[in-house]
Design a protein around this motif. Structure first.
Motif, PDB file in Angstrom:
ATOM      1  N   GLN A  54       3.617   5.660  -3.583  1.00  0.00           N
ATOM      2  CA  GLN A  54       4.749   6.289  -4.255  1.00  0.00           C
ATOM      3  C   GLN A  54       4.631   6.229  -5.775  1.00  0.00           C
ATOM      4  O   GLN A  54       5.146   7.105  -6.480  1.00  0.00           O
ATOM      5  CB  GLN A  54       6.058   5.619  -3.818  1.00  0.00           C
ATOM      6  CG  GLN A  54       6.369   5.769  -2.341  1.00  0.00           C
ATOM      7  CD  GLN A  54       6.626   7.206  -1.934  1.00  0.00           C
ATOM      8  OE1 GLN A  54       7.130   8.016  -2.728  1.00  0.00           O
ATOM      9  NE2 GLN A  54       6.293   7.547  -0.702  1.00  0.00           N
ATOM     10  N   HIS A  55       3.972   5.205  -6.275  1.00  0.00           N
ATOM     11  CA  HIS A  55       3.954   4.976  -7.724  1.00  0.00           C
ATOM     12  C   HIS A  55       2.644   5.362  -8.406  1.00  0.00           C
ATOM     13  O   HIS A  55       2.599   5.420  -9.639  1.00  0.00           O
ATOM     14  CB  HIS A  55       4.249   3.502  -8.019  1.00  0.00           C
ATOM     15  CG  HIS A  55       5.618   3.068  -7.601  1.00  0.00           C
ATOM     16  ND1 HIS A  55       6.771   3.515  -8.227  1.00  0.00           N
ATOM     17  CD2 HIS A  55       6.037   2.228  -6.620  1.00  0.00           C
ATOM     18  CE1 HIS A  55       7.833   2.980  -7.646  1.00  0.00           C
ATOM     19  NE2 HIS A  55       7.420   2.195  -6.665  1.00  0.00           N
ATOM     20  N   THR A  56       1.595   5.602  -7.632  1.00  0.00           N
ATOM     21  CA  THR A  56       0.312   5.888  -8.261  1.00  0.00           C
ATOM     22  C   THR A  56       0.339   7.226  -8.998  1.00  0.00           C
ATOM     23  O   THR A  56       0.973   8.185  -8.557  1.00  0.00           O
ATOM     24  CB  THR A  56      -0.831   5.891  -7.224  1.00  0.00           C
ATOM     25  OG1 THR A  56      -2.085   6.006  -7.906  1.00  0.00           O
ATOM     26  CG2 THR A  56      -0.695   7.032  -6.226  1.00  0.00           C
ATOM     27  N   SER A  57      -0.363   7.265 -10.096  1.00  0.00           N
ATOM     28  CA  SER A  57      -0.499   8.515 -10.849  1.00  0.00           C
ATOM     29  C   SER A  57      -1.803   9.225 -10.510  1.00  0.00           C
ATOM     30  O   SER A  57      -2.014  10.367 -10.920  1.00  0.00           O
ATOM     31  CB  SER A  57      -0.445   8.241 -12.361  1.00  0.00           C
ATOM     32  OG  SER A  57      -1.494   7.348 -12.736  1.00  0.00           O
ATOM     33  N   ASN A  58      -2.668   8.541  -9.741  1.00  0.00           N
ATOM     34  CA  ASN A  58      -3.955   9.131  -9.375  1.00  0.00           C
ATOM     35  C   ASN A  58      -4.335   8.631  -7.989  1.00  0.00           C
ATOM     36  O   ASN A  58      -4.888   7.543  -7.843  1.00  0.00           O
ATOM     37  CB  ASN A  58      -5.015   8.757 -10.417  1.00  0.00           C
ATOM     38  CG  ASN A  58      -6.292   9.570 -10.243  1.00  0.00           C
ATOM     39  OD1 ASN A  58      -6.759   9.780  -9.128  1.00  0.00           O
ATOM     40  ND2 ASN A  58      -6.859  10.013 -11.350  1.00  0.00           N
ATOM     41  N   ILE A 116       0.846  -1.189   0.000  1.00  0.00           N
ATOM     42  CA  ILE A 116       0.000   0.000   0.000  1.00  0.00           C
ATOM     43  C   ILE A 116       0.884   1.243   0.000  1.00  0.00           C
ATOM     44  O   ILE A 116       0.655   2.199  -0.751  1.00  0.00           O
ATOM     45  CB  ILE A 116      -0.936   0.006   1.227  1.00  0.00           C
ATOM     46  CG1 ILE A 116      -1.973  -1.111   1.125  1.00  0.00           C
ATOM     47  CG2 ILE A 116      -1.627   1.372   1.364  1.00  0.00           C
ATOM     48  CD1 ILE A 116      -2.924  -0.995  -0.042  1.00  0.00           C
ATOM     49  N   ALA A 117       1.926   1.232   0.842  1.00  0.00           N
ATOM     50  CA  ALA A 117       2.857   2.360   0.882  1.00  0.00           C
ATOM     51  C   ALA A 117       3.620   2.500  -0.433  1.00  0.00           C
ATOM     52  O   ALA A 117       3.840   3.616  -0.923  1.00  0.00           O
ATOM     53  CB  ALA A 117       3.830   2.193   2.049  1.00  0.00           C
ATOM     54  N   SER A 163      -8.855  -1.070   7.026  1.00  0.00           N
ATOM     55  CA  SER A 163      -7.601  -0.609   7.642  1.00  0.00           C
ATOM     56  C   SER A 163      -6.619  -0.121   6.586  1.00  0.00           C
ATOM     57  O   SER A 163      -5.929   0.888   6.777  1.00  0.00           O
ATOM     58  CB  SER A 163      -6.949  -1.736   8.450  1.00  0.00           C
ATOM     59  OG  SER A 163      -7.751  -2.140   9.518  1.00  0.00           O
ATOM     60  N   LEU A 164      -6.538  -0.846   5.462  1.00  0.00           N
ATOM     61  CA  LEU A 164      -5.617  -0.460   4.395  1.00  0.00           C
ATOM     62  C   LEU A 164      -6.024   0.871   3.779  1.00  0.00           C
ATOM     63  O   LEU A 164      -5.170   1.722   3.483  1.00  0.00           O
ATOM     64  CB  LEU A 164      -5.559  -1.552   3.328  1.00  0.00           C
ATOM     65  CG  LEU A 164      -5.047  -2.921   3.776  1.00  0.00           C
ATOM     66  CD1 LEU A 164      -5.036  -3.894   2.593  1.00  0.00           C
ATOM     67  CD2 LEU A 164      -3.654  -2.830   4.390  1.00  0.00           C
ATOM     68  N   PHE A 165      -7.305   1.057   3.581  1.00  0.00           N
ATOM     69  CA  PHE A 165      -7.810   2.327   3.050  1.00  0.00           C
ATOM     70  C   PHE A 165      -7.440   3.477   3.982  1.00  0.00           C
ATOM     71  O   PHE A 165      -6.932   4.526   3.542  1.00  0.00           O
ATOM     72  CB  PHE A 165      -9.322   2.257   2.862  1.00  0.00           C
ATOM     73  CG  PHE A 165      -9.973   3.591   2.639  1.00  0.00           C
ATOM     74  CD1 PHE A 165      -9.865   4.236   1.417  1.00  0.00           C
ATOM     75  CD2 PHE A 165     -10.681   4.208   3.663  1.00  0.00           C
ATOM     76  CE1 PHE A 165     -10.463   5.483   1.212  1.00  0.00           C
ATOM     77  CE2 PHE A 165     -11.278   5.452   3.471  1.00  0.00           C
ATOM     78  CZ  PHE A 165     -11.164   6.091   2.246  1.00  0.00           C
ATOM     79  N   LEU A 166      -7.668   3.285   5.285  1.00  0.00           N
ATOM     80  CA  LEU A 166      -7.378   4.344   6.248  1.00  0.00           C
ATOM     81  C   LEU A 166      -5.867   4.573   6.380  1.00  0.00           C
ATOM     82  O   LEU A 166      -5.430   5.708   6.592  1.00  0.00           O
ATOM     83  CB  LEU A 166      -7.984   3.985   7.602  1.00  0.00           C
ATOM     84  CG  LEU A 166      -9.514   4.033   7.648  1.00  0.00           C
ATOM     85  CD1 LEU A 166     -10.030   3.414   8.941  1.00  0.00           C
ATOM     86  CD2 LEU A 166     -10.022   5.467   7.510  1.00  0.00           C
ATOM     87  N   ILE A 175       1.615   1.057   7.591  1.00  0.00           N
ATOM     88  CA  ILE A 175       1.658   1.764   6.306  1.00  0.00           C
ATOM     89  C   ILE A 175       2.409   3.080   6.452  1.00  0.00           C
ATOM     90  O   ILE A 175       3.222   3.447   5.584  1.00  0.00           O
ATOM     91  CB  ILE A 175       0.229   1.989   5.775  1.00  0.00           C
ATOM     92  CG1 ILE A 175      -0.391   0.645   5.366  1.00  0.00           C
ATOM     93  CG2 ILE A 175       0.219   2.958   4.591  1.00  0.00           C
ATOM     94  CD1 ILE A 175      -1.873   0.704   5.055  1.00  0.00           C
ATOM     95  N   LEU A 176       2.169   3.787   7.543  1.00  0.00           N
ATOM     96  CA  LEU A 176       2.920   5.026   7.787  1.00  0.00           C
ATOM     97  C   LEU A 176       4.412   4.748   7.930  1.00  0.00           C
ATOM     98  O   LEU A 176       5.244   5.475   7.378  1.00  0.00           O
ATOM     99  CB  LEU A 176       2.394   5.706   9.052  1.00  0.00           C
ATOM    100  CG  LEU A 176       1.094   6.500   8.915  1.00  0.00           C
ATOM    101  CD1 LEU A 176       0.647   7.016  10.275  1.00  0.00           C
ATOM    102  CD2 LEU A 176       1.258   7.658   7.941  1.00  0.00           C
ATOM    103  N   ALA A 177       4.758   3.699   8.668  1.00  0.00           N
ATOM    104  CA  ALA A 177       6.175   3.362   8.846  1.00  0.00           C
ATOM    105  C   ALA A 177       6.839   3.049   7.515  1.00  0.00           C
ATOM    106  O   ALA A 177       7.951   3.531   7.225  1.00  0.00           O
ATOM    107  CB  ALA A 177       6.305   2.181   9.808  1.00  0.00           C
ATOM    108  N   PHE A 178       6.170   2.248   6.698  1.00  0.00           N
ATOM    109  CA  PHE A 178       6.739   1.883   5.399  1.00  0.00           C
ATOM    110  C   PHE A 178       6.813   3.085   4.458  1.00  0.00           C
ATOM    111  O   PHE A 178       7.753   3.203   3.665  1.00  0.00           O
ATOM    112  CB  PHE A 178       5.911   0.778   4.753  1.00  0.00           C
ATOM    113  CG  PHE A 178       6.097  -0.577   5.374  1.00  0.00           C
ATOM    114  CD1 PHE A 178       7.357  -1.066   5.659  1.00  0.00           C
ATOM    115  CD2 PHE A 178       5.001  -1.376   5.678  1.00  0.00           C
ATOM    116  CE1 PHE A 178       7.536  -2.319   6.235  1.00  0.00           C
ATOM    117  CE2 PHE A 178       5.164  -2.636   6.249  1.00  0.00           C
ATOM    118  CZ  PHE A 178       6.436  -3.107   6.529  1.00  0.00           C
ATOM    119  N   GLY A 179       5.816   3.955   4.527  1.00  0.00           N
ATOM    120  CA  GLY A 179       5.776   5.083   3.610  1.00  0.00           C
ATOM    121  C   GLY A 179       6.693   6.229   3.997  1.00  0.00           C
ATOM    122  O   GLY A 179       7.421   6.763   3.156  1.00  0.00           O
TER     123      GLY A 179
END
Length: 241
Positions: free
Chosen positions: A65-69, A60-61, A108-111, A152-156
């Motif tokens: 980084q890679h999403t364009s939208n 998710i993280a 959880s992943l969405f949040l 997700i925050l830690a990874f991102g």
């Protein structure tokens, strides 16, 4: 002799790691529904299942980084959370309308993605902290709850700093272990440290996506609710006999 000491390190693509997560998750759920709760086989499969959530959170993280939208990315996760809610709750004997008691990890992943977006795109510390707290609270009824949000925050946030990323992941994992003392079975206490196995597995990530296709992209989202529907039907068939 020297060449043997410098063998190339194995490298796994994103698709391969996601497949590992899918298999680990499916094995864990099948074990919960169809195998006795105690015994070496159940313990082994549940231990392997602990890999699934950290790998999901990691990608998710990475996806952020890679999403364009970002809006579409958030929309896909929200749609997956909505589609997964009823199959998940029925599969594990929760009431579908009591969303405050249980829902799937997709919420959880969405949040977690939303919290990461707030941190990366908002400069005010107060808004970052309030946004993170709100996401963590809203995830309280979901599988992996605020733990997934913080992973997700830690990874991102520490994506480019392994010296910070893995300790941050481990610190959140310690919170997950300590959750046992609020609620959880004795078995879950011994299983929880196995989430740390995700560290050596994720360190094999090559940085490459692997084969690209829209079918694969949506397949990972749709497999989650679909496998719950199949497991629910199988559980009904088995208990009917």
């Amino acid at each position: 002799m020297n060449s043997a000491l410098h063998l190339p390190r194995p490298a796994l693509s994103a698709n391969t790691l996601k497949l590992i997560a899918v298999l680990a998750m499916a094995a864990d759920h099948c074990t919960t529904l169809f195998l006795p709760p105690h015994g070496p086989l159940s313990f082994t499969l549940h231990a392997a299942g602990q890999l699934a959530a950290p790998i999901m959170c990691f990608f998710i993280a990475e996806g952020f980084q890679h999403t364009s939208n970002l809006r579409r990315y958030l929309g896909r996760l929200l749609l997956a959370a909505l589609l997964s809610h009823v199959p998940y709750t029925l599969c594990f004997n929760f009431h579908p309308l009591r969303v405050w008691t249980a829902t799937s990890i997709m919420w959880s992943l969405f949040l977690g993605l939303l919290a990461l977006a707030l941190w990366q795109r908002t400069q005010r510390p107060s808004l970052r902290l309030l946004g993170t707290a709100a996401c963590a609270l809203l995830a309280f009824s979901a599988n992996w709850n605020y733990i997934a949000v913080l992973w997700i925050l830690a990874f991102g946030l520490f994506r480019d700093s392994p010296r910070k990323k893995w300790p941050a992941f481990s610190a959140v994992s310690l919170l997950f272990f300590l959750q046992y003392f609020l609620h959880g079975s004795l078995t879950s206490l011994w299983l929880r440290p196995f989430v740390l196995l995700a560290i050596p597995v994720l360190q094999l990530y090559s940085g490459a996506l692997g084969r690209r296709s829209r079918a694969l992209q949506w397949g990972y989202y749709l497999f989650y609710p679909a496998h719950f529907i199949i497991l629910y039907i199988l559980r009904i068939l088995f208990t009917a006999h």
